[in-house]
Design a protein around this motif. Structure first.
Motif, short mmCIF file in Angstrom:
data_model
loop_
_atom_site.label_atom_id
_atom_site.label_comp_id
_atom_site.label_asym_id
_atom_site.label_seq_id
_atom_site.Cartn_x
_atom_site.Cartn_y
_atom_site.Cartn_z
N GLN A 46 -36.67 7.51 7.45
CA GLN A 46 -35.72 8.46 8.04
C GLN A 46 -36.44 9.55 8.83
N ARG A 77 -40.07 3.47 -3.54
CA ARG A 77 -38.93 3.12 -2.72
C ARG A 77 -38.28 4.37 -2.13
N TYR A 104 -37.10 -3.38 3.98
CA TYR A 104 -35.72 -3.77 3.70
C TYR A 104 -35.33 -4.98 4.55
N ILE A 155 -29.98 9.70 -1.49
CA ILE A 155 -30.18 8.59 -0.54
C ILE A 155 -28.89 7.82 -0.29
N HIS A 164 -27.12 10.55 2.02
CA HIS A 164 -27.99 10.15 3.13
C HIS A 164 -28.80 11.35 3.62
N TRP A 201 -38.11 5.22 1.82
CA TRP A 201 -36.85 5.46 2.51
C TRP A 201 -36.92 6.77 3.29
N PRO A 243 -30.92 -0.89 3.49
CA PRO A 243 -31.79 0.26 3.19
C PRO A 243 -31.07 1.24 2.27
#
Length: 170
Positions: A79, A71, A8, A137, A141, A75, A15
């Motif tokens: 995390q 993707r 990113y 996401i 989150h 991600w 992101p």
């Protein structure tokens, strides 16, 4: 810019799951122009090798970011949540039952026409799962929920391949 920067950051994108495909494409072309080894020919072999490393890094990041499933998995990894596709197959019971039904429908199909409803159902499930992944996401989150959606999508992707292989035989 560091070769170790996350994808990113490399592409100057926030992101998340949703992204502007045109901006991604434009940034990829821009980065490729900057890193092209021919552009660094006058600086010697070491500069060309570094430019080649950059070019490979840019292409890897681009491939990962342009594919929704990759993707989403990426991600999650950023995390600290491993998708665990190879060692974590835990899924809700409803999805497991659905998988069995899909496998039975595939096994019982006698023609391409028999597979058409299954293909439509898979496409709808894939779209629903991608929307749930985006919500996990970008809204919640929630890396754990996102990883579960990625695992389900990986299964759907593998099953779609089997379905297409079967369709190719008809």
């Amino acid at each position: 810019m560091s070769l170790r920067a996350d994808d990113y950051t490399l592409f100057a994108l926030p992101p998340g799951f949703a992204l502007d495909r045109a901006a991604l494409e434009q940034r990829w072309k821009q980065l490729q122009r900057l890193a092209h080894p021919d552009r660094h020919a006058a600086q010697g072999a070491a500069a060309q090798r570094l430019a080649l490393q950059w070019s490979v890094r840019i292409n890897e990041a681009y491939q990962r970011l342009k594919d929704p499933l990759k993707r989403g998995a990426y991600w999650c990894e950023l995390q600290g949540q491993s998708v665990g596709a190879h060692d974590n197959t835990a899924m809700p019971a409803t999805f497991l039952v659905q998988q069995m039904q899909w496998r039975e429908a595939l096994a019982e199909a006698g023609s391409a026409a028999d597979l058409s409803p299954l293909q439509a159902e898979l496409e709808a499930e894939r779209a629903q799962r991608l929307a749930a992944l985006q919500t996990a996401i970008d809204v919640q989150h929630d890396a754990r929920a996102a990883a579960q959606q990625v695992r389900a999508l990986l299964f759907i992707e593998r099953f779609e391949q089997q379905l297409h292989e079967r369709l190719d035989r008809y």
